[in-house]
Design a protein around this motif. Structure first.
Motif, PDB file in Angstrom:
ATOM      1  N   SER A 626       0.417  -0.945  -0.092  1.00 22.91           N
ATOM      2  CA  SER A 626      -0.047  -0.217  -0.248  1.00 22.91           C
ATOM      3  C   SER A 626       0.861   1.140   0.082  1.00 22.91           C
ATOM      4  N   ASN A 627       1.994   0.863   0.218  1.00 27.19           N
ATOM      5  CA  ASN A 627       3.207   2.535   1.178  1.00 27.19           C
ATOM      6  C   ASN A 627       3.384   2.457  -0.478  1.00 27.19           C
ATOM      7  N   ALA A 628       3.828   0.712  -1.774  1.00 28.53           N
ATOM      8  CA  ALA A 628       4.217   2.008  -2.901  1.00 28.53           C
ATOM      9  C   ALA A 628       3.795   2.161  -3.543  1.00 28.53           C
ATOM     10  N   ILE A 629       1.986   1.554  -3.434  1.00 22.21           N
ATOM     11  CA  ILE A 629       1.269   2.497  -4.402  1.00 22.21           C
ATOM     12  C   ILE A 629       0.830   3.820  -4.255  1.00 22.21           C
ATOM     13  N   LYS A 630       1.061   3.860  -3.024  1.00 21.35           N
ATOM     14  CA  LYS A 630       0.244   5.355  -2.244  1.00 21.35           C
ATOM     15  C   LYS A 630       1.932   6.743  -2.526  1.00 21.35           C
ATOM     16  N   PHE A 631       2.606   6.052  -2.550  1.00 18.48           N
ATOM     17  CA  PHE A 631       4.104   6.917  -3.203  1.00 18.48           C
ATOM     18  C   PHE A 631       4.356   6.800  -4.149  1.00 18.48           C
ATOM     19  N   SER A 632       3.494   6.795  -5.106  1.00 19.28           N
ATOM     20  CA  SER A 632       3.982   5.964  -6.870  1.00 19.28           C
ATOM     21  C   SER A 632       2.747   6.849  -6.935  1.00 19.28           C
ATOM     22  N   LYS A 654       9.236  -3.794  -5.040  1.00 23.70           N
ATOM     23  CA  LYS A 654       9.571  -2.676  -6.108  1.00 23.70           C
ATOM     24  C   LYS A 654       8.309  -1.241  -6.048  1.00 23.70           C
ATOM     25  N   ASP A 655       8.735  -0.554  -6.019  1.00 26.13           N
ATOM     26  CA  ASP A 655       8.022   0.687  -6.857  1.00 26.13           C
ATOM     27  C   ASP A 655       9.071   2.034  -7.497  1.00 26.13           C
ATOM     28  N   GLN A 656       7.918   2.109  -8.541  1.00 21.80           N
ATOM     29  CA  GLN A 656       8.977   3.399  -9.083  1.00 21.80           C
ATOM     30  C   GLN A 656       8.309   4.976  -8.963  1.00 21.80           C
ATOM     31  N   GLY A 659      10.423   7.713  -3.392  1.00 24.19           N
ATOM     32  CA  GLY A 659      11.523   7.877  -3.947  1.00 24.19           C
ATOM     33  C   GLY A 659      11.643   8.190  -2.445  1.00 24.19           C
ATOM     34  N   ILE A 660      13.133   8.369  -0.999  1.00 27.37           N
ATOM     35  CA  ILE A 660      12.821   8.647  -0.171  1.00 27.37           C
ATOM     36  C   ILE A 660      14.586   9.451  -0.268  1.00 27.37           C
ATOM     37  N   PRO A 661      14.031  10.589   0.790  1.00 28.44           N
ATOM     38  CA  PRO A 661      15.650  11.785   0.875  1.00 28.44           C
ATOM     39  C   PRO A 661      16.792  10.869   1.956  1.00 28.44           C
ATOM     40  N   LYS A 667      15.631   7.262  10.309  1.00 32.28           N
ATOM     41  CA  LYS A 667      14.311   7.395  10.580  1.00 32.28           C
ATOM     42  C   LYS A 667      13.338   6.762  10.683  1.00 32.28           C
ATOM     43  N   LEU A 668      13.272   6.193   8.841  1.00 30.37           N
ATOM     44  CA  LEU A 668      12.229   5.862   8.373  1.00 30.37           C
ATOM     45  C   LEU A 668      11.212   4.267   9.427  1.00 30.37           C
ATOM     46  N   PHE A 669      11.469   3.808   9.686  1.00 33.36           N
ATOM     47  CA  PHE A 669      11.206   2.303  10.305  1.00 33.36           C
ATOM     48  C   PHE A 669      10.895   3.361  12.376  1.00 33.36           C
ATOM     49  N   PHE A 672       5.719   7.003  13.941  1.00 30.37           N
ATOM     50  CA  PHE A 672       5.633   8.610  13.028  1.00 30.37           C
ATOM     51  C   PHE A 672       5.820   9.047  12.714  1.00 30.37           C
ATOM     52  N   PHE A 673       7.107   8.683  11.950  1.00 31.20           N
ATOM     53  CA  PHE A 673       7.531   9.388  11.015  1.00 31.20           C
ATOM     54  C   PHE A 673       7.295   8.979   9.441  1.00 31.20           C
ATOM     55  N   ARG A 674       6.981  10.333   8.899  1.00 23.35           N
ATOM     56  CA  ARG A 674       6.717  10.587   7.801  1.00 23.35           C
ATOM     57  C   ARG A 674       7.796  11.529   7.173  1.00 23.35           C
ATOM     58  N   VAL A 675       8.010  10.728   5.777  1.00 25.63           N
ATOM     59  CA  VAL A 675       9.150  12.708   5.242  1.00 25.63           C
ATOM     60  C   VAL A 675       7.957  13.793   4.488  1.00 25.63           C
ATOM     61  N   ASP A 676       8.142  14.863   4.695  1.00 21.15           N
ATOM     62  CA  ASP A 676       7.239  15.429   5.177  1.00 21.15           C
ATOM     63  C   ASP A 676       8.012  16.743   3.507  1.00 21.15           C
ATOM     64  N   SER A 684      -1.646  10.566   2.282  1.00 23.07           N
ATOM     65  CA  SER A 684      -2.177  11.175   3.843  1.00 23.07           C
ATOM     66  C   SER A 684      -1.549   9.134   4.337  1.00 23.07           C
ATOM     67  N   GLY A 685      -1.013   9.727   5.799  1.00 23.74           N
ATOM     68  CA  GLY A 685      -0.641   8.778   6.557  1.00 23.74           C
ATOM     69  C   GLY A 685      -0.717   8.786   7.954  1.00 23.74           C
ATOM     70  N   THR A 686      -0.494   8.076   8.800  1.00 23.56           N
ATOM     71  CA  THR A 686       0.165   7.618  10.041  1.00 23.56           C
ATOM     72  C   THR A 686       1.988   7.503  10.288  1.00 23.56           C
ATOM     73  N   GLY A 687       2.727   7.193   9.575  1.00 23.46           N
ATOM     74  CA  GLY A 687       3.882   7.232  10.609  1.00 23.46           C
ATOM     75  C   GLY A 687       4.172   5.747  11.107  1.00 23.46           C
ATOM     76  N   LEU A 688       3.101   5.227  10.898  1.00 23.78           N
ATOM     77  CA  LEU A 688       3.071   3.677  11.936  1.00 23.78           C
ATOM     78  C   LEU A 688       2.973   2.802  10.947  1.00 23.78           C
ATOM     79  N   GLY A 689       3.154   2.371   9.674  1.00 22.65           N
ATOM     80  CA  GLY A 689       3.410   1.492   9.167  1.00 22.65           C
ATOM     81  C   GLY A 689       4.692   1.002   8.953  1.00 22.65           C
ATOM     82  N   LEU A 690       5.357   1.324   8.706  1.00 22.42           N
ATOM     83  CA  LEU A 690       6.644   1.402   8.777  1.00 22.42           C
ATOM     84  C   LEU A 690       7.532   0.297  10.201  1.00 22.42           C
ATOM     85  N   ALA A 691       6.800   1.238  10.898  1.00 23.34           N
ATOM     86  CA  ALA A 691       6.725   0.945  12.750  1.00 23.34           C
ATOM     87  C   ALA A 691       6.643  -0.689  12.370  1.00 23.34           C
TER      88      ALA A 691
HETATM   89  P1  ADP Z   1       2.206   6.539   5.841  1.00 23.83           P
HETATM   90  O1  ADP Z   1       2.820   5.085   5.378  1.00 23.83           O
HETATM   91  O2  ADP Z   1       1.386   6.478   7.325  1.00 23.83           O
HETATM   92  O3  ADP Z   1       2.824   7.417   6.085  1.00 23.83           O
HETATM   93  P2  ADP Z   1       4.528   4.412   7.266  1.00 23.83           P
HETATM   94  O4  ADP Z   1       5.569   4.675   8.014  1.00 23.83           O
HETATM   95  O5  ADP Z   1       4.216   3.992   6.560  1.00 23.83           O
HETATM   96  O6  ADP Z   1       3.380   5.996   7.514  1.00 23.83           O
HETATM   97  O7  ADP Z   1       6.239   5.702   6.265  1.00 23.83           O
HETATM   98  C1  ADP Z   1       6.245   6.003   6.514  1.00 23.83           C
HETATM   99  C2  ADP Z   1       7.195   7.574   5.502  1.00 23.83           C
HETATM  100  O8  ADP Z   1       8.227   6.857   5.107  1.00 23.83           O
HETATM  101  C3  ADP Z   1       6.342   7.509   4.494  1.00 23.83           C
HETATM  102  O9  ADP Z   1       5.279   8.764   5.232  1.00 23.83           O
HETATM  103  C4  ADP Z   1       7.173   7.914   3.549  1.00 23.83           C
HETATM  104  O10 ADP Z   1       7.305   9.480   3.771  1.00 23.83           O
HETATM  105  C5  ADP Z   1       8.000   7.364   3.746  1.00 23.83           C
HETATM  106  N1  ADP Z   1       7.463   5.872   2.570  1.00 23.83           N
HETATM  107  C6  ADP Z   1       7.028   4.935   3.238  1.00 23.83           C
HETATM  108  N2  ADP Z   1       7.179   3.858   2.009  1.00 23.83           N
HETATM  109  C7  ADP Z   1       7.055   4.553   0.690  1.00 23.83           C
HETATM  110  C8  ADP Z   1       7.975   4.253  -0.745  1.00 23.83           C
HETATM  111  N3  ADP Z   1       7.448   3.800  -0.894  1.00 23.83           N
HETATM  112  N4  ADP Z   1       8.280   5.553  -1.269  1.00 23.83           N
HETATM  113  C9  ADP Z   1       8.568   6.798  -0.607  1.00 23.83           C
HETATM  114  N5  ADP Z   1       8.224   7.446   0.416  1.00 23.83           N
HETATM  115  C10 ADP Z   1       7.984   6.173   1.863  1.00 23.83           C
END
Ligand code: ADP
Length: 724
Positions: A626-632, A654-656, A659-661, A667-669, A672-676, A684-691
């Motif tokens: 769902s992250n891969a879809i969301k962030f593509s 793997k997505d296209q 990306g992530i700076p 701090k990605l995992f 509540f961390f989210r790239v802003d 939108s998101g909670t920042g809890l998925g990867l944790a």
């Molecule tokens: P959410 O997805 O709810 O923001 P996650 O914990 O799943 O929270 O992800 C944290 C952050 O990591 C995201 O806000 C995003 O900035 C970055 N991220 C996660 N997955 C991807 C991805 N596939 N491509 C780019 N950035 C991602």
């Protein structure tokens, strides 16, 4: 009867023999007495010799001998008296002499006694008997006096000259004064006996006797001396003996009643004697020990020790005289003794035997062991305590530091001991200003005796860095209840502070995250309440409210999930799993949702099964997809793949997408961390998925990581151990 006979013819004037005059004298008695004397003498001589020999033996015998001698002497005297009596009337010579000292008649015996041939020759030769005959010129006066008084004299012994030859002889006279009818003294008539032989014998005997007396006296004196010396020696012996006996008694007493076991043994360790103490220590009567090896009463370990000592001693090694041994009591309990053994030697240094002293130290050993156990316990408590422990004297110098405490402070234990603790670890406050010792709470504890708890200070490490501490300082008191120091237990509260910080942050984040959807819910709801909208508009607004409510629900669900997993309250059901059905199953969820993304499965053939919880692993895959879809946001291909590595399976998504700076990766995992940034602005998101992903993968003993290039795409990887 023995007689002495003399005969002469009697003739008339014409010379005709008219008769025979015979004189017979009985000399039997004389002979017998002579013989007796001779025998007595011989016997005496023999006895003297014998007694002399005996004298040397004992003084007592000597006294007896003297008594015997006296008796013999008395007997000899008696015999001599008798002898003299017998001789008093026995006549050798017969004479008649005038009162004025002329010889009137002399019988042949007397003539012969005086050295003459005939009376005729002799009579004219004698003119004065007093001066010519008696050796003592006064002897004749005495002779005459007795006769004048008593008429007769018997056994009047005198030394006289043989008149003709002047030879001195001894005679014994018996005489009487012959008077006429008127009583006028006419002449003396008497008998003379030559007693020279007897006198000489007597004299010799006397001399012998004197000599004997002298010898007896000498011997007696010598014997007395030696006797006195002997007596003294005997006295000394007795004294020494008494002293020795007393000593011996003392030693025996010491030996018997000693508090230690004293044993004597042969050089090859066979017990020859042992005191009674052993009975108390080992419970056997002591007779049981004699003749046995001391080793027999030791445990195998101690026996080996003793044998080793003997071996080393024989090899010439120095062996400590003291040894600690375990002996076996009759009741099979172990008795620990401390023993000292030494070899006793004779004056030449030759070994005689072994003397050993053993002391029962069981009680001491037990006390020591108990103490040691206590010490170890304390040490264990102090060294294994998770907190630092510092002991100090009243001046603030370290007396004790536990290893953990030292490690926390960056020191070795010994580097701190004896050092002023405040100067070492407490010199500055948290804000960097100096912290004077006088203000130190631990010093206050020493002063007022009250325990202090401090929660907001820092301790300084050896390297100059500091860390926040919480510490409790309690006074140490002596028996007199005086404070002699303090003990501080401290804890590094860096982590706790961090946790507190995170918690604070979390609360603000959560409240922020909750407030956003709540605010829009409230806003739309208020809007609908205040204004009248067309049914179409109402539907639109209610859809927004519905979506926000769903988002809020997700947020709360994710948060609660994460809390549960982090708190270890999430139950897992690990089973052997095939991955492919799991993948297909997860993809189907997204196929229903639809969208512009191409989902592709790239699975290696013959994937091994893994050990895992299917529901949780599906949660991982769904989150990543769902992250891969969301962030593509512009679509593109999404590849879900798996390959086999040694003992594990590597899965990726793997997505296209955006990306992530680079700087965001560490701090990605975290929660509540989210790239802003502009790329994620509208996502939108909670920042809890990867944790959540990280927690679940870790619970499966796997790892998770990401490869990402901004504006190109990201690949998230995780591993699962293959199931064997
Ligand atoms: P959410 O997805 O709810 O923001 P996650 O914990 O799943 O929270 O992800 C944290 C952050 O990591 C995201 O806000 C995003 O900035 C970055 N991220 C996660 N997955 C991807 C991805 N596939 N491509 C780019 N950035 C991602």
């Amino acid at each position: 009867m023995t007689v002495e006979a003399r005969a002469r013819f009697l003739r008339d004037q014409k010379g005709t023999v008219v008769g025979i005059l015979g004189i017979y004298r009985d000399i039997t008695e004389r002979k017998q007495i002579e013989e007796a004397l001779r025998q007595a003498h011989a016997e005496l001589e023999q006895r003297v010799q014998q007694r002399t020999a005996d004298l040397a033996r004992t003084n007592e015998a000597l006294r007896a001998e003297i008594a015997e001698r006296k008796r013999a002497e008395d007997a000899a005297r008696a015999a001599e008296r008798e002898y003299r009596a017998l001789f008093e009337n026995a006549v050798e010579g017969i004479y008649r002499s005038s009162l004025d000292g002329h010889q009137l008649r002399a019988n042949p015996a007397l003539v012969k006694l005086n050295g003459y041939e005939s009376e005729a020759e002799m009579l004219p030769a004698v003119n004065n008997i007093a001066t010519e005959w008696y050796v003592d010129p006064h002897r004749r006066e005495e002779f005459q006096r007795i006769l004048a008084e008593q008429e007769s004299v018997t056994a009047f012994e005198s030394e006289v000259y043989r008149h003709k030859t002047r030879e001195r002889i001894w005679i014994s006279e018996s005489a009487r004064l012959v008077r006429d009818q008127h009583g006028t003294p006419l002449y003396y008539e008497g008998m003379v006996q030559d007693i020279t032989t007897r006198k000489r014998a007597e004299e010799a005997l006397q001399n012998d006797h004197i000599e004997l007396e002298k010898r007896v006296r000498e011997r007696t004196t010598a014997l007395l001396h030696s006797n006195t010396a002997l007596q003294a020696e005997i006295e000394e012996r007795k004294r020494v003996e008494t002293a020795l006996r007393q000593n011996e008694e003392q030693y025996r007493d010491l030996f018997e009643n000693a508090n230690d076991v004293i044993g004597i043994g042969t050089l090859d360790h066979i017990i020859t004697s042992i005191n009674r103490r052993i009975e108390q220590i080992l419970g056997y009567p002591r007779e049981e020990f004699v003749g046995k090896y001391f080793h027999d009463f030791a445990t195998p370990r101690s026996r080996a020790l003793l044998e080793d000592r003997t071996r080393r001693r024989l090899a010439g090694d120095q062996v400590s005289p003291t040894v600690e041994l375990e002996l076996v009591h009759r009741d099979n309990s172990i008795v620990i003794v401390e023993g000292t053994a030494h070899i006793r030697r004779d004056p030449d240094g030759k070994p005689i035997d072994i003397q050993a002293i053993y002391r029962d130290i069981t009680a001491r050993k037990r006390a020591e062991a108990a103490l040691e156990q206590l010490r170890q316990q304390h040490e264990l408590i102090l060294t294994s305590a998770g907190e630092g422990i510092l002991g100090s004297d009243a001046q603030g110098r370290a007396t004790f530091v536990n290893p953990i405490g030292a490690r926390m402070l960056g020191y070795e234990v010994h580097e701190l001991l004896g050092q002023p603790l405040h100067d070492q670890i407490h010199h500055h406050k948290a804000d960097g200003t100096p912290y004077p010792f006088a203000e130190c709470p631990s010093l206050q504890v020493v002063r007022n005796g009250h325990t202090a708890r401090v929660t907001n200070e820092v301790y300084w490490r050896k390297d100059g860095t500091s860390f926040p501490v919480e510490y409790l300082t309690a006074p140490i008191r002596n028996n007199a209840n005086e404070v002699i120091g303090f003990v501080s237990t401290f804890r590094d509260i860096t982590e706790r502070k961090e946790v507190e910080r995170i918690k604070d942050e979390l609360i603000s984040t959560v409240s922020h995250e909750l407030r956003t959807p709540l605010a829009s819910l409230r806003g739309f709801a208020e809007l609908m309440l205040k204004r009248n909208f067309t049914p179409e508009k109402q539907h639109e607004l209610l859809s927004v409210i519905h979506n926000e409510a769903i988002r809020l629900t997700h947020l709360i669900d994710d948060f609660l999930d994460l809390q549960r997993i982090e708190g270890g309250h999430q139950p897992y059901t690990f089973v052997s799993l095939a991955l492919e059905p799991l993948f297909r199953n997860s993809l189907e969820l997204f196929a229903k949702v639809g969208g512009s993304h191409l989902l592709r499965l790239e699975l290696a053939s013959a994937l091994p099964r893994v050990r895992g919880d299917a529901n949780r692993l599906r949660q991982v895959l769904v989150n990543l997809i769902s992250n891969a879809i969301k962030f593509s946001p512009h679509g593109g291909e999404i590849e879900i793949g798996a390959r086999t590595e040694t003992h594990q399976v590597v899965v990726w998504v793997k997505d296209q997408g955006v990306g992530i700076p680079h700087e965001a990766l560490p701090k990605l995992f975290t929660k509540f961390f989210r790239v802003d940034n502009s790329d994620t602005y509208n996502i939108s998101g909670t920042g809890l998925g990867l944790a959540l992903v990280r927690e679940i993968v870790h619970a499966h003993q796997g790892k998770v990581w990401v490869d990402s290039t901004p504006r190109v795409g990201s690949t998230f990887f995780f591993t699962l151990p293959s199931h064997r």
